[in-house]
Design a protein around this motif. Sequence first.
Motif, PDB file in Angstrom:
ATOM      1  N   VAL A   1       0.854  -1.186   0.000  1.00  0.00           N
ATOM      2  CA  VAL A   1       0.000   0.000   0.000  1.00  0.00           C
ATOM      3  C   VAL A   1       0.892   1.239   0.000  1.00  0.00           C
ATOM      4  CG1 VAL A   1      -1.732   1.313   1.262  1.00  0.00           C
ATOM      5  CG2 VAL A   1      -1.840  -1.185   1.228  1.00  0.00           C
ATOM      6  N   GLN A   2       0.591   2.142  -0.914  1.00  0.00           N
ATOM      7  CA  GLN A   2       1.350   3.392  -0.993  1.00  0.00           C
ATOM      8  C   GLN A   2       0.408   4.557  -0.721  1.00  0.00           C
ATOM      9  OE1 GLN A   2       1.487   1.229  -3.945  1.00  0.00           O
ATOM     10  NE2 GLN A   2       3.001   0.143  -2.714  1.00  0.00           N
ATOM     11  N   LEU A   3       0.916   5.524   0.011  1.00  0.00           N
ATOM     12  CA  LEU A   3       0.161   6.733   0.306  1.00  0.00           C
ATOM     13  C   LEU A   3       0.905   7.914  -0.287  1.00  0.00           C
ATOM     14  CD1 LEU A   3      -0.813   6.146   4.049  1.00  0.00           C
ATOM     15  CD2 LEU A   3      -2.063   5.509   1.997  1.00  0.00           C
ATOM     16  N   GLN A   4       0.211   8.644  -1.148  1.00  0.00           N
ATOM     17  CA  GLN A   4       0.803   9.801  -1.794  1.00  0.00           C
ATOM     18  C   GLN A   4       0.116  11.052  -1.272  1.00  0.00           C
ATOM     19  OE1 GLN A   4       3.459   9.819  -4.076  1.00  0.00           O
ATOM     20  NE2 GLN A   4       3.346  12.018  -3.649  1.00  0.00           N
ATOM     21  N   ALA A   5       0.875  11.833  -0.517  1.00  0.00           N
ATOM     22  CA  ALA A   5       0.315  13.047   0.071  1.00  0.00           C
ATOM     23  C   ALA A   5       0.805  14.273  -0.683  1.00  0.00           C
ATOM     24  CB  ALA A   5       0.700  13.152   1.541  1.00  0.00           C
ATOM     25  N   SER A   6      -0.008  15.303  -0.670  1.00  0.00           N
ATOM     26  CA  SER A   6       0.356  16.559  -1.319  1.00  0.00           C
ATOM     27  C   SER A   6      -0.369  17.697  -0.636  1.00  0.00           C
ATOM     28  CB  SER A   6      -0.015  16.522  -2.805  1.00  0.00           C
ATOM     29  OG  SER A   6      -1.419  16.340  -2.959  1.00  0.00           O
ATOM     30  N   GLY A   7       0.086  18.914  -0.906  1.00  0.00           N
ATOM     31  CA  GLY A   7      -0.630  20.089  -0.452  1.00  0.00           C
ATOM     32  C   GLY A   7       0.036  20.889   0.640  1.00  0.00           C
ATOM     33  N   GLY A   8       1.136  20.419   1.173  1.00  0.00           N
ATOM     34  CA  GLY A   8       1.810  21.206   2.197  1.00  0.00           C
ATOM     35  C   GLY A   8       2.398  22.467   1.601  1.00  0.00           C
ATOM     36  N   GLY A   9       2.908  23.319   2.469  1.00  0.00           N
ATOM     37  CA  GLY A   9       3.509  24.541   1.986  1.00  0.00           C
ATOM     38  C   GLY A   9       3.591  25.599   3.056  1.00  0.00           C
ATOM     39  N   TRP A  10       3.704  26.820   2.593  1.00  0.00           N
ATOM     40  CA  TRP A  10       3.867  27.965   3.478  1.00  0.00           C
ATOM     41  C   TRP A  10       2.647  28.854   3.375  1.00  0.00           C
ATOM     42  CZ3 TRP A  10       3.828  33.171   2.514  1.00  0.00           C
ATOM     43  CH2 TRP A  10       4.307  34.004   3.519  1.00  0.00           C
ATOM     44  N   VAL A  11       2.212  29.360   4.516  1.00  0.00           N
ATOM     45  CA  VAL A  11       1.057  30.252   4.533  1.00  0.00           C
ATOM     46  C   VAL A  11       1.207  31.196   5.715  1.00  0.00           C
ATOM     47  CG1 VAL A  11      -0.366  28.748   5.985  1.00  0.00           C
ATOM     48  CG2 VAL A  11      -1.470  30.296   4.354  1.00  0.00           C
ATOM     49  N   GLN A  12       0.587  32.351   5.604  1.00  0.00           N
ATOM     50  CA  GLN A  12       0.618  33.297   6.716  1.00  0.00           C
ATOM     51  C   GLN A  12      -0.468  32.969   7.732  1.00  0.00           C
ATOM     52  OE1 GLN A  12       0.390  37.143   4.677  1.00  0.00           O
ATOM     53  NE2 GLN A  12       2.561  37.441   5.114  1.00  0.00           N
ATOM     54  N   THR A  13      -0.315  33.476   8.923  1.00  0.00           N
ATOM     55  CA  THR A  13      -1.308  33.274   9.973  1.00  0.00           C
ATOM     56  C   THR A  13      -2.693  33.675   9.477  1.00  0.00           C
ATOM     57  OG1 THR A  13       0.310  33.645  11.723  1.00  0.00           O
ATOM     58  CG2 THR A  13      -2.000  33.943  12.293  1.00  0.00           C
ATOM     59  N   GLY A  14      -3.645  32.800   9.752  1.00  0.00           N
ATOM     60  CA  GLY A  14      -5.012  33.044   9.306  1.00  0.00           C
ATOM     61  C   GLY A  14      -5.329  32.466   7.951  1.00  0.00           C
ATOM     62  N   GLY A  15      -4.327  31.993   7.263  1.00  0.00           N
ATOM     63  CA  GLY A  15      -4.529  31.434   5.931  1.00  0.00           C
ATOM     64  C   GLY A  15      -5.036  30.005   5.966  1.00  0.00           C
ATOM     65  N   SER A  16      -5.170  29.440   4.770  1.00  0.00           N
ATOM     66  CA  SER A  16      -5.707  28.086   4.633  1.00  0.00           C
ATOM     67  C   SER A  16      -4.813  27.240   3.734  1.00  0.00           C
ATOM     68  CB  SER A  16      -7.113  28.125   4.029  1.00  0.00           C
ATOM     69  OG  SER A  16      -8.010  28.846   4.852  1.00  0.00           O
ATOM     70  N   LEU A  17      -4.820  25.968   4.005  1.00  0.00           N
ATOM     71  CA  LEU A  17      -4.154  24.986   3.152  1.00  0.00           C
ATOM     72  C   LEU A  17      -5.022  23.736   3.107  1.00  0.00           C
ATOM     73  CD1 LEU A  17      -0.389  25.099   4.245  1.00  0.00           C
ATOM     74  CD2 LEU A  17      -1.319  25.810   2.037  1.00  0.00           C
ATOM     75  N   ARG A  18      -4.892  23.009   2.020  1.00  0.00           N
ATOM     76  CA  ARG A  18      -5.602  21.739   1.890  1.00  0.00           C
ATOM     77  C   ARG A  18      -4.586  20.643   1.640  1.00  0.00           C
ATOM     78  NH1 ARG A  18     -10.920  20.572   0.340  1.00  0.00           N
ATOM     79  NH2 ARG A  18     -11.203  22.755  -0.323  1.00  0.00           N
ATOM     80  N   LEU A  19      -4.609  19.623   2.474  1.00  0.00           N
ATOM     81  CA  LEU A  19      -3.759  18.451   2.285  1.00  0.00           C
ATOM     82  C   LEU A  19      -4.586  17.340   1.664  1.00  0.00           C
ATOM     83  CD1 LEU A  19      -1.853  18.322   5.706  1.00  0.00           C
ATOM     84  CD2 LEU A  19      -1.238  19.545   3.620  1.00  0.00           C
ATOM     85  N   SER A  20      -3.971  16.624   0.744  1.00  0.00           N
ATOM     86  CA  SER A  20      -4.640  15.499   0.103  1.00  0.00           C
ATOM     87  C   SER A  20      -3.757  14.273   0.191  1.00  0.00           C
ATOM     88  CB  SER A  20      -4.921  15.810  -1.373  1.00  0.00           C
ATOM     89  OG  SER A  20      -5.770  16.923  -1.503  1.00  0.00           O
ATOM     90  N   CYS A  21      -4.403  13.121   0.240  1.00  0.00           N
ATOM     91  CA  CYS A  21      -3.664  11.867   0.299  1.00  0.00           C
ATOM     92  C   CYS A  21      -4.438  10.801  -0.455  1.00  0.00           C
ATOM     93  CB  CYS A  21      -3.468  11.439   1.750  1.00  0.00           C
ATOM     94  SG  CYS A  21      -2.588   9.874   1.956  1.00  0.00           S
ATOM     95  N   ALA A  22      -3.746  10.087  -1.318  1.00  0.00           N
ATOM     96  CA  ALA A  22      -4.362   9.015  -2.092  1.00  0.00           C
ATOM     97  C   ALA A  22      -3.686   7.701  -1.754  1.00  0.00           C
ATOM     98  CB  ALA A  22      -4.244   9.305  -3.583  1.00  0.00           C
ATOM     99  N   ALA A  23      -4.488   6.699  -1.449  1.00  0.00           N
ATOM    100  CA  ALA A  23      -3.972   5.370  -1.145  1.00  0.00           C
ATOM    101  C   ALA A  23      -4.099   4.493  -2.377  1.00  0.00           C
ATOM    102  CB  ALA A  23      -4.733   4.762   0.018  1.00  0.00           C
ATOM    103  N   SER A  24      -3.059   3.731  -2.660  1.00  0.00           N
ATOM    104  CA  SER A  24      -3.092   2.824  -3.802  1.00  0.00           C
ATOM    105  C   SER A  24      -2.373   1.537  -3.446  1.00  0.00           C
ATOM    106  CB  SER A  24      -2.429   3.477  -5.020  1.00  0.00           C
ATOM    107  OG  SER A  24      -1.074   3.757  -4.746  1.00  0.00           O
ATOM    108  N   GLY A  25      -2.566   0.530  -4.270  1.00  0.00           N
ATOM    109  CA  GLY A  25      -1.925  -0.752  -4.036  1.00  0.00           C
ATOM    110  C   GLY A  25      -2.941  -1.817  -3.667  1.00  0.00           C
ATOM    111  N   ASN A  26      -2.441  -2.862  -3.061  1.00  0.00           N
ATOM    112  CA  ASN A  26      -3.275  -4.015  -2.734  1.00  0.00           C
ATOM    113  C   ASN A  26      -4.022  -3.769  -1.431  1.00  0.00           C
ATOM    114  OD1 ASN A  26      -4.392  -6.552  -2.780  1.00  0.00           O
ATOM    115  ND2 ASN A  26      -2.602  -7.568  -1.896  1.00  0.00           N
ATOM    116  N   ILE A  27      -5.186  -3.164  -1.565  1.00  0.00           N
ATOM    117  CA  ILE A  27      -5.984  -2.816  -0.397  1.00  0.00           C
ATOM    118  C   ILE A  27      -7.282  -3.590  -0.450  1.00  0.00           C
ATOM    119  CG2 ILE A  27      -7.121  -0.959   0.877  1.00  0.00           C
ATOM    120  CD1 ILE A  27      -5.299   0.986  -0.673  1.00  0.00           C
ATOM    121  N   TYR A  28      -7.551  -4.355   0.568  1.00  0.00           N
ATOM    122  CA  TYR A  28      -8.830  -5.061   0.618  1.00  0.00           C
ATOM    123  C   TYR A  28      -9.922  -4.141   1.151  1.00  0.00           C
ATOM    124  CZ  TYR A  28     -12.477  -8.305   1.922  1.00  0.00           C
ATOM    125  OH  TYR A  28     -13.690  -8.929   2.044  1.00  0.00           O
ATOM    126  N   ARG A  29      -9.642  -3.535   2.294  1.00  0.00           N
ATOM    127  CA  ARG A  29     -10.626  -2.627   2.882  1.00  0.00           C
ATOM    128  C   ARG A  29      -9.944  -1.612   3.774  1.00  0.00           C
ATOM    129  NH1 ARG A  29     -14.986  -2.910   7.579  1.00  0.00           N
ATOM    130  NH2 ARG A  29     -13.269  -3.912   8.671  1.00  0.00           N
TER     131      ARG A  29
END
Length: 124
Positions: A1-29
């Motif tokens: 199982v591989q997890l690919q995350a993205s979306g990190g970074g730099w932001v100023q106080t009060g700002g917003s960020l969105r993190l995403s993660c996709a799981a792939s590979g041999n996953i039953y449940r």
Amino acid sequence: VQLQASGGGWVQTGGSLRLSCAASGNIYRIIVMGWYRQFPGHQRELVAVITTAGGTNYADSVKGRFTISRDNAKNTVELLMNSLEPEDTAVYYCNVVANVDLKSRKDGRTSTYWGKGTLVTVSS
């Protein structure tokens, strides 16, 4: 199982960020998907998790600011982080708890997987 995350970074106080993660590979449940974070010199701590049914659990420090969501069909999980504070600066890790096959599901055995961390920096 591989997890690919993205979306990190730099932001100023009060700002917003969105993190995403996709799981792939041999996953039953996949049972639980979530995000943890680690501050320098500290252990990894829970940020938010979500079950297949949509049940959620948040760290007290992020309640009302962060929202976790999940697409069961795509095996993806997102973390929308609003009103970010310098105290949120950390490396964020995607996490999945899953059954690898039918036998493990029947036996009640789970496996835990981690993605590579993504750095979130909030400047004051």
